[in-house]
Write a protein that holds these residues in place. Structure first.
Motif: not given
Length: 334
Positions: A56-59, A134-137, A65-68
């Motif tokens: 979960d931490k790595v994900n 940045v927002n991630v789900n 990163l992929l959003a940034l």
């Protein structure tokens, strides 16, 4: 090389199934093993996570990163590579986690030149501004710095207290330093209600010279190692960076000049509130204490040596004491 390198034959083909590849020389990190891979005449960075084995931490790190990378950054950041089955991380048969990234050229700066420190501060401010968008789900796994009971699973506040006041025989020489650290840790707990009211957002969490790259002219080219990215105090990003400028062997005038250069660069993108500025000395102390707890936990996990822990005990005590000694000057500095 560490034992994780034996996993290469298992990991690399998942990213490059049909290509020839080889290991090329390069530096490794302090928390994790870093291996440089050459494939398709291009260089890549394989990172084997040793701080934890928590997917979960790595994900979460990779999602940020992929959003940034979609944001308008003036510097590079790590770009996670994707395996054949569409994943950015690999889990080995033994349970170790790994990720592959595009290589970014550059060198770790010394951060002594004021112009370069200003450039570092400017990049840090830009990163803060973009991370705010940045927002991630996914929910962050790492807790804020001020949640000291969560720094390491083996290092509760009660365990730290016992270790500080009843150190094992091989740590007795550092009894004085441990008492300084724990006294300030208790003092910090009293300020947590005020701290929690300050602005929060996504932060990198570990901005220092080892996690940035510059060119030969000192310009910041990249910010690396987003392993500890989480939702935390915005000003904690500043406290982490500024803490490394504090060295009791250095002239205080030089230290304040470097802090000023960083803050001027940072301020070109972000304006801190009065409350954030007031909290900064306390949060610099918190950063140093947190790093000590982090490496104590790694020592208890059998990952780091006793010499490593002792080094961070001394460093934490030194920086805590420096802030206490210079607190009045520190606040007038603004």
């Amino acid at each position: 090389m560490r034992k994780c390198l034996s996993y290469l034959e298992e990991i690399v083909p998942l990213y490059f199934p049909r290509e020839n590849w080889e290991i090329v020389p390069g530096p490794s990190g302090e928390n994790n093993t870093t291996v440089f891979i050459l494939a398709n005449n291009k260089q890549y960075v394989l990172r084997i996570y040793e701080t934890h084995q928590d997917e979960d931490k790595v994900n979460y790190e990779h999602a940020v990163l992929l959003a940034l990378i979609k944001r308008p950054l003036s510097f590079s950041i790590p770009v996670p590579m994707i395996t054949l089955d569409g994943q950015t991380i690999v889990k080995t048969k033994s349970g170790s986690l790994a990720g592959m990234f595009q290589f970014i050229d550059g060198q770790n700066p010394v951060l002594e030149d004021l112009d370069q420190i200003y450039s570092f501060g400017k990049a840090a401010g830009q990163l803060t501004a973009e991370l705010a968008e940045v927002n991630v789900n996914q929910l962050p796994v790492y807790r804020p710095y001020y949640d000291m009971d969560s720094t390491h699973p083996k290092c509760s506040l009660d365990q730290i207290k016992n270790f500080s006041f009843n150190p094992p025989e091989n740590f007795v020489e550092l009894t004085h330093e441990l008492v300084i650290i724990h006294k300030q840790l208790l003092s910090f707990q009293e300020s947590v209600p005020f701290i929690k009211k300050l602005p929060h957002q996504l932060v990198h969490g570990d901005l220092n010279a080892s996690n940035i790259l510059s060119d030969q002219n000192g310009k910041i080219l990249a910010i690396l190692d987003f392993e500890f990215v989480t939702h935390d105090l915005r000003v904690m990003e500043v406290a982490v960076s500024v803490s490394d400028f504090i060295n009791d062997e250095e002239d205080e005038v030089i230290i304040f000049e470097r802090i000023k250069a960083f803050l001027m660069g940072y301020g070109s993108s972000i304006k801190l509130t009065e409350g954030e500025i007031h909290a900064l000395p306390l949060l610099i102390q918190l950063r140093s204490i947190d790093v000590f707890i982090h490496f104590l936990g790694r020592y208890w996990d059998g990952v780091d040596s006793i010499d490593t822990v002792k080094r961070y005990i001394r460093k934490a005590a030194q920086r805590v004491s420096w802030i206490l000694t210079h607190s009045d000057k520190f606040m007038k500095f603004y």
